[in-house]
Design a protein around this motif. Structure first.
Motif, PDB file in Angstrom:
ATOM      1  N   ARG A   1      67.806  62.162 -18.084  1.00 45.94           N
ATOM      2  CA  ARG A   1      67.822  62.338 -16.620  1.00 45.94           C
ATOM      3  C   ARG A   1      67.784  63.820 -16.250  1.00 45.94           C
ATOM      4  NH1 ARG A   1      71.698  58.180 -17.242  1.00 45.94           N
ATOM      5  NH2 ARG A   1      73.384  59.698 -17.027  1.00 45.94           N
ATOM      6  N   LYS A   2      68.496  64.636 -17.015  1.00 41.43           N
ATOM      7  CA  LYS A   2      68.517  66.066 -16.744  1.00 41.43           C
ATOM      8  C   LYS A   2      67.135  66.685 -16.937  1.00 41.43           C
ATOM      9  CE  LYS A   2      70.841  70.345 -18.200  1.00 41.43           C
ATOM     10  NZ  LYS A   2      71.835  70.919 -19.151  1.00 41.43           N
TER      11      LYS A   2
ATOM     12  N   ASN B   1      64.861  65.607 -14.056  1.00 37.30           N
ATOM     13  CA  ASN B   1      65.218  66.340 -12.843  1.00 37.30           C
ATOM     14  C   ASN B   1      64.742  67.786 -12.915  1.00 37.30           C
ATOM     15  OD1 ASN B   1      66.455  64.074 -11.759  1.00 37.30           O
ATOM     16  ND2 ASN B   1      68.502  64.642 -12.465  1.00 37.30           N
ATOM     17  N   ARG B   2      64.884  68.406 -14.090  1.00 37.09           N
ATOM     18  CA  ARG B   2      64.440  69.797 -14.245  1.00 37.09           C
ATOM     19  C   ARG B   2      62.957  69.936 -13.927  1.00 37.09           C
ATOM     20  NH1 ARG B   2      61.993  73.618 -14.133  1.00 37.09           N
ATOM     21  NH2 ARG B   2      62.016  75.496 -15.442  1.00 37.09           N
TER      22      ARG B   2
ATOM     23  N   GLY C   1      61.250  67.927 -11.993  1.00 39.45           N
ATOM     24  CA  GLY C   1      60.909  67.351 -10.692  1.00 39.45           C
ATOM     25  C   GLY C   1      60.137  66.055 -10.789  1.00 39.45           C
TER      26      GLY C   1
ATOM     27  N   GLN D   1      60.136  62.027 -10.823  1.00 35.65           N
ATOM     28  CA  GLN D   1      60.914  60.852 -10.456  1.00 35.65           C
ATOM     29  C   GLN D   1      60.772  59.778 -11.525  1.00 35.65           C
ATOM     30  OE1 GLN D   1      59.607  59.683  -6.525  1.00 35.65           O
ATOM     31  NE2 GLN D   1      61.050  61.105  -5.544  1.00 35.65           N
ATOM     32  N   SER D   2      61.826  59.011 -11.705  1.00 33.39           N
ATOM     33  CA  SER D   2      61.817  57.961 -12.723  1.00 33.39           C
ATOM     34  C   SER D   2      62.113  56.610 -12.087  1.00 33.39           C
ATOM     35  CB  SER D   2      62.848  58.255 -13.809  1.00 33.39           C
ATOM     36  OG  SER D   2      64.165  58.204 -13.275  1.00 33.39           O
TER      37      SER D   2
END
Length: 466
Positions: A96-97, A100-101, A103, A105-106
């Motif tokens: 997840r990190k 997010n780094r 940008g 989306q999952s």
């Protein structure tokens, strides 16, 4: 950080061989100086480059292909897509990190169909499902209990006690019999088909490909980028910019305890660059034949030449005549518990949510070629059509519309080598002559665990602690 027992001083550094070229042979713009040079821009190398960049370390990432991401391959059909390589990653903090780094989306990753057929791909005929199969949850929990004692393997790394427990070196068939895992075999095979004939393989390699973290992920879930797995690596490429050299490989190295120098060559135009770096990070499998031009010493060669491996191919096929929204698994009723196919084999034809298209994964020994794999896919389809498992009245012939090689895959050594400390010696290479390693030969071939292991390698590289 690496456990203390992997930091033994038993392997002394040796003198590096000088490069055959001089710095004056290169124009100033073709000389690159960085903190770290990374060889291999797959999932692991790309992750390492982003982490190092975020730590204010200068990097250059050298990748032989035309894009980053390695085994992450996406085939786009109009507004739809099929991830025919890596489909997703563990839904854990590390994944997840990283998403997010970048940008990206999952979304949760779920199977596109739960309707399975079984067929003998050698005859094409539909067969009954293997007898005695447990539900997914029951099989996962039973298997997890059996492998639970091997806590040193919980991170997917070959941290083995000395002496190595003999149970880990026995054929997996013995482990299955001892722990009554027959009903869990099809679930286990789903995650370890890359090993090939799994019942003959040493148990250690089954656990490394489907161990406690994998079982936990199966029960807790996976995530995947909203717009296909390649989206993650396209975003990373944008962040890294000119620090990525595509279509490029290292053709010569000079490594010492004070740093490394490399000559790299672009396949497209033949141009070369000279790279100076404080450290080298190798992320592809370090086979001797993959390291032509490297200044290998006898210790490195003695380890890297021991590996045997599987070939692994992925494909997207259309015009098969398969029923809609059905995954057809390869099953051989005469092959003992689990009815598992023997190499070379196609694991299954999997429906991935796009009507008319199926994915395939082909596993074989190291001498199996790309063309052999394509021939196997199409001949399997034809047998399934001839036997009536797939419809044989489609207007067009089956076609492979996307294809990729993940070879070499599942690198293994003999049980005698494991007993004699192969993996201890392998991990002791970390840091010698300013060279570090990560990737599937040092950790299980699952992105989330490879990323976590790579974090420990970076920590070790710069003497930091987690």
């Amino acid at each position: 950080m690496f456990p203390r027992f992997w930091q033994l001083a038993g392997l002394a550094a040796t003198a590096a061989v000088a490069l055959s070229v001089d710095e004056s042979d290169f124009a100033p713009e073709d000389i690159i100086t960085r903190d770290v040079c990374i060889l291999g821009g797959g999932a692991t190398g790309t992750y390492a480059a982003i982490q190092l960049k975020d730590q204010d370390r200068s990097v250059v990432l050298v990748e032989r292909n035309g894009q980053l991401g390695g085994h992450s391959e996406t085939f786009y059909i109009g507004d739809s897509y099929i991830n025919y390589g890596v489909e997703g990653v563990f839904n854990d903090h590390t994944s997840r990190k990283f998403f997010n780094r970048l940008g990206v989306q999952s979304k949760p990753l779920f199977p596109d169909t739960l309707i399975d057929k079984y067929a003998n791909f050698q005859t094409g005929e539909e067969v009954e499902s293997p007898s005695g199969l447990l539900t997914t949850v029951a099989a996962a929990l039973l298997y997890r209990a059996a492998i639970g004692p091997y806590t040193t393997l919980e991170r997917g790394v070959y941290y083995l006690p000395d002496p190595v427990p003999e149970e880990l070196l026995e054929p997996f068939s013995t482990f299955v019999e001892k722990h009554a895992l027959q009903g869990a075999l099809r679930l286990i095979f789903m995650f370890v088909q890359n090993v090939g004939n799994i019942l003959d393989a040493p148990t250690i390699y089954i656990i490394q490909n489907f161990g406690i973290p994998h079982v936990n992920a199966l029960l807790e879930g996976y995530i995947t980028p909203t717009n296909g797995m390649v989206e993650l690596y396209q975003s990373a490429a944008g962040v890294l910019g000119e620090d990525v050299l595509l279509h490029t490989t290292a053709v010569e190295t000079n490594r010492s305890d004070s740093g490394v120098s490399l000559v790299v060559e672009n396949h497209a135009d033949g141009s070369k660059k000279l790279i100076h770096a404080k450290n080298l990070l190798v992320t592809f499998p370090p086979l001797v034949q993959s390291l032509t031009g490297f200044d290998l010493d006898t210790t490195e060669t003695g380890l890297f030449e021991k590996w045997h491996w599987m070939t692994y191919y992925v494909a997207v096929v259309n015009n098969t005549g398969a029923p809609d929204k059905v995954t057809v698994a390869n099953s051989h009723p005469a092959n003992g518990p689990g009815a598992l196919p023997h190499t070379p084999f196609e694991w299954q034809f999997e429906y991935m949510g796009v009507p008319g298209y199926l994915t395939s994964k082909i596993i074989a020994n190291s001498n199996f070629t790309d063309q052999d794999a394509k021939d196997l896919v199409l001949s399997d389809v034809q047998r399934l059509r001839d036997a009536g498992t797939f419809s044989n009245d489609t207007a067009e012939d089956p076609s492979i519309v996307a294809f990729g090689s993940h070879s070499p895959e599942t690198l293994i050594v003999t049980t005698d080598d494991i007993r004699n400390g192969f993996y201890r010696k392998l991990y002791n290479l970390q840091g010698r002559r300013s060279t570090f390693y990560t990737g599937l030969t040092f950790c299980t071939d699952y992105s989330s665990l490879l990323w976590a292991y790579t974090d420990t390698v970076i920590e070790s590289m710069f003497g930091t602690s987690s």
